[in-house]
Design a protein around this motif. Structure first.
Motif, PDB file in Angstrom:
ATOM      1  N   ILE A  16      36.262  18.455  37.070  1.00  0.00           N
ATOM      2  CA  ILE A  16      35.485  17.312  37.540  1.00  0.00           C
ATOM      3  C   ILE A  16      36.104  16.041  36.974  1.00  0.00           C
ATOM      4  N   GLN A  17      35.672  14.913  37.504  1.00  0.00           N
ATOM      5  CA  GLN A  17      36.062  13.617  36.985  1.00  0.00           C
ATOM      6  C   GLN A  17      34.828  12.969  36.370  1.00  0.00           C
ATOM      7  N   LEU A  18      34.978  12.410  35.178  1.00  0.00           N
ATOM      8  CA  LEU A  18      33.898  11.695  34.512  1.00  0.00           C
ATOM      9  C   LEU A  18      34.310  10.240  34.336  1.00  0.00           C
ATOM     10  N   PHE A  19      33.412   9.334  34.705  1.00  0.00           N
ATOM     11  CA  PHE A  19      33.662   7.905  34.497  1.00  0.00           C
ATOM     12  C   PHE A  19      32.804   7.443  33.333  1.00  0.00           C
ATOM     13  N   PHE A  20      33.451   6.939  32.277  1.00  0.00           N
ATOM     14  CA  PHE A  20      32.757   6.371  31.126  1.00  0.00           C
ATOM     15  C   PHE A  20      32.886   4.859  31.200  1.00  0.00           C
ATOM     16  N   PRO A  21      31.768   4.113  31.217  1.00  0.00           N
ATOM     17  CA  PRO A  21      31.839   2.650  31.370  1.00  0.00           C
ATOM     18  C   PRO A  21      32.149   1.920  30.062  1.00  0.00           C
ATOM     19  N   THR A  22      33.002   2.485  29.234  1.00  0.00           N
ATOM     20  CA  THR A  22      33.421   1.829  27.996  1.00  0.00           C
ATOM     21  C   THR A  22      34.931   1.675  28.023  1.00  0.00           C
ATOM     22  N   LEU A  23      35.436   0.731  27.251  1.00  0.00           N
ATOM     23  CA  LEU A  23      36.870   0.487  27.242  1.00  0.00           C
ATOM     24  C   LEU A  23      37.612   1.429  26.301  1.00  0.00           C
ATOM     25  N   LYS A  24      36.903   2.038  25.357  1.00  0.00           N
ATOM     26  CA  LYS A  24      37.573   2.982  24.457  1.00  0.00           C
ATOM     27  C   LYS A  24      37.592   4.375  25.088  1.00  0.00           C
ATOM     28  N   ILE A  25      38.575   5.151  24.704  1.00  0.00           N
ATOM     29  CA  ILE A  25      38.675   6.517  25.213  1.00  0.00           C
ATOM     30  C   ILE A  25      37.650   7.372  24.478  1.00  0.00           C
ATOM     31  N   PRO A  26      36.789   8.099  25.190  1.00  0.00           N
ATOM     32  CA  PRO A  26      35.755   8.891  24.530  1.00  0.00           C
ATOM     33  C   PRO A  26      36.347  10.072  23.764  1.00  0.00           C
ATOM     34  N   THR A  27      35.626  10.492  22.724  1.00  0.00           N
ATOM     35  CA  THR A  27      36.037  11.648  21.933  1.00  0.00           C
ATOM     36  C   THR A  27      35.644  12.928  22.658  1.00  0.00           C
ATOM     37  N   GLN A  41      33.707  15.201  21.572  1.00  0.00           N
ATOM     38  CA  GLN A  41      32.271  15.403  21.399  1.00  0.00           C
ATOM     39  C   GLN A  41      31.472  14.604  22.426  1.00  0.00           C
ATOM     40  N   GLU A  42      31.906  13.377  22.732  1.00  0.00           N
ATOM     41  CA  GLU A  42      31.220  12.571  23.739  1.00  0.00           C
ATOM     42  C   GLU A  42      31.388  13.168  25.134  1.00  0.00           C
ATOM     43  N   VAL A  43      32.581  13.663  25.425  1.00  0.00           N
ATOM     44  CA  VAL A  43      32.829  14.295  26.719  1.00  0.00           C
ATOM     45  C   VAL A  43      31.992  15.564  26.849  1.00  0.00           C
ATOM     46  N   THR A  44      31.957  16.372  25.796  1.00  0.00           N
ATOM     47  CA  THR A  44      31.177  17.609  25.819  1.00  0.00           C
ATOM     48  C   THR A  44      29.687  17.312  25.991  1.00  0.00           C
ATOM     49  N   ALA A  45      29.180  16.295  25.304  1.00  0.00           N
ATOM     50  CA  ALA A  45      27.760  15.935  25.434  1.00  0.00           C
ATOM     51  C   ALA A  45      27.439  15.497  26.862  1.00  0.00           C
ATOM     52  N   ALA A  46      28.334  14.747  27.498  1.00  0.00           N
ATOM     53  CA  ALA A  46      28.115  14.300  28.879  1.00  0.00           C
ATOM     54  C   ALA A  46      28.169  15.471  29.845  1.00  0.00           C
ATOM     55  N   VAL A  47      29.105  16.388  29.637  1.00  0.00           N
ATOM     56  CA  VAL A  47      29.234  17.558  30.516  1.00  0.00           C
ATOM     57  C   VAL A  47      28.015  18.451  30.395  1.00  0.00           C
ATOM     58  N   GLN A  48      27.498  18.617  29.189  1.00  0.00           N
ATOM     59  CA  GLN A  48      26.377  19.529  28.986  1.00  0.00           C
ATOM     60  C   GLN A  48      25.068  19.010  29.559  1.00  0.00           C
ATOM     61  N   LYS A  49      25.000  17.753  29.936  1.00  0.00           N
ATOM     62  CA  LYS A  49      23.823  17.247  30.635  1.00  0.00           C
ATOM     63  C   LYS A  49      23.726  17.830  32.040  1.00  0.00           C
ATOM     64  N   VAL A  50      24.887  18.148  32.633  1.00  0.00           N
ATOM     65  CA  VAL A  50      24.929  18.699  33.986  1.00  0.00           C
ATOM     66  C   VAL A  50      25.153  20.203  33.953  1.00  0.00           C
ATOM     67  N   TYR A  51      26.038  20.652  33.071  1.00  0.00           N
ATOM     68  CA  TYR A  51      26.365  22.075  32.922  1.00  0.00           C
ATOM     69  C   TYR A  51      25.966  22.522  31.517  1.00  0.00           C
ATOM     70  N   PRO A  52      24.719  22.965  31.314  1.00  0.00           N
ATOM     71  CA  PRO A  52      24.277  23.354  29.966  1.00  0.00           C
ATOM     72  C   PRO A  52      25.130  24.495  29.402  1.00  0.00           C
ATOM     73  N   ASN A  53      25.463  24.388  28.124  1.00  0.00           N
ATOM     74  CA  ASN A  53      26.261  25.375  27.395  1.00  0.00           C
ATOM     75  C   ASN A  53      27.676  25.513  27.926  1.00  0.00           C
ATOM     76  N   ALA A  54      28.173  24.526  28.658  1.00  0.00           N
ATOM     77  CA  ALA A  54      29.560  24.552  29.140  1.00  0.00           C
ATOM     78  C   ALA A  54      30.494  24.203  27.988  1.00  0.00           C
ATOM     79  N   ARG A  55      31.736  24.674  28.093  1.00  0.00           N
ATOM     80  CA  ARG A  55      32.740  24.392  27.070  1.00  0.00           C
ATOM     81  C   ARG A  55      33.878  23.605  27.712  1.00  0.00           C
ATOM     82  N   VAL A  56      34.168  22.450  27.149  1.00  0.00           N
ATOM     83  CA  VAL A  56      35.267  21.624  27.648  1.00  0.00           C
ATOM     84  C   VAL A  56      36.563  22.214  27.119  1.00  0.00           C
ATOM     85  N   THR A  57      37.450  22.605  28.028  1.00  0.00           N
ATOM     86  CA  THR A  57      38.722  23.188  27.606  1.00  0.00           C
ATOM     87  C   THR A  57      39.842  22.159  27.597  1.00  0.00           C
TER      88      THR A  57
END
Length: 73
Positions: free
Chosen positions: A27-38, A40-56
């Motif tokens: 998938i593609q995620l758009f973060f409205p911040t100028l810094k590159i997310p960590t 942990q931030e990417v995983t937290a955003a993904v888990q809102k839609v896909y609970p218990n998913a693992r970002v590889t």
């Protein structure tokens, strides 16, 4: 059908590969911040839609209309 343009926002577009219920998804995620997310931030955003998913894998990307895109607020 009329085409509309969404308001422009500055931010980072990431291509994310995740593992959810034994299947890989991209998938593609758009973060409205100028810094590159960590990761942990990417995983937290993904888990809102896909609970218990693992970002590889995630990386910066360009817009790909053939891939689903989620906007993180």
């Amino acid at each position: 059908m009329a085409a509309t343009t969404l308001p422009r926002k500055n931010g980072q577009l990431l291509s994310v590969i995740l593992l959810f219920r034994g299947k890989h998804y991209q998938i593609q995620l758009f973060f409205p911040t100028l810094k590159i997310p960590t990761k942990q931030e990417v995983t937290a955003a993904v888990q809102k839609v896909y609970p218990n998913a693992r970002v590889t894998y995630y990386s910066l990307s360009n817009v790909d209309p053939s891939q689903p895109m989620l906007r993180v607020d």
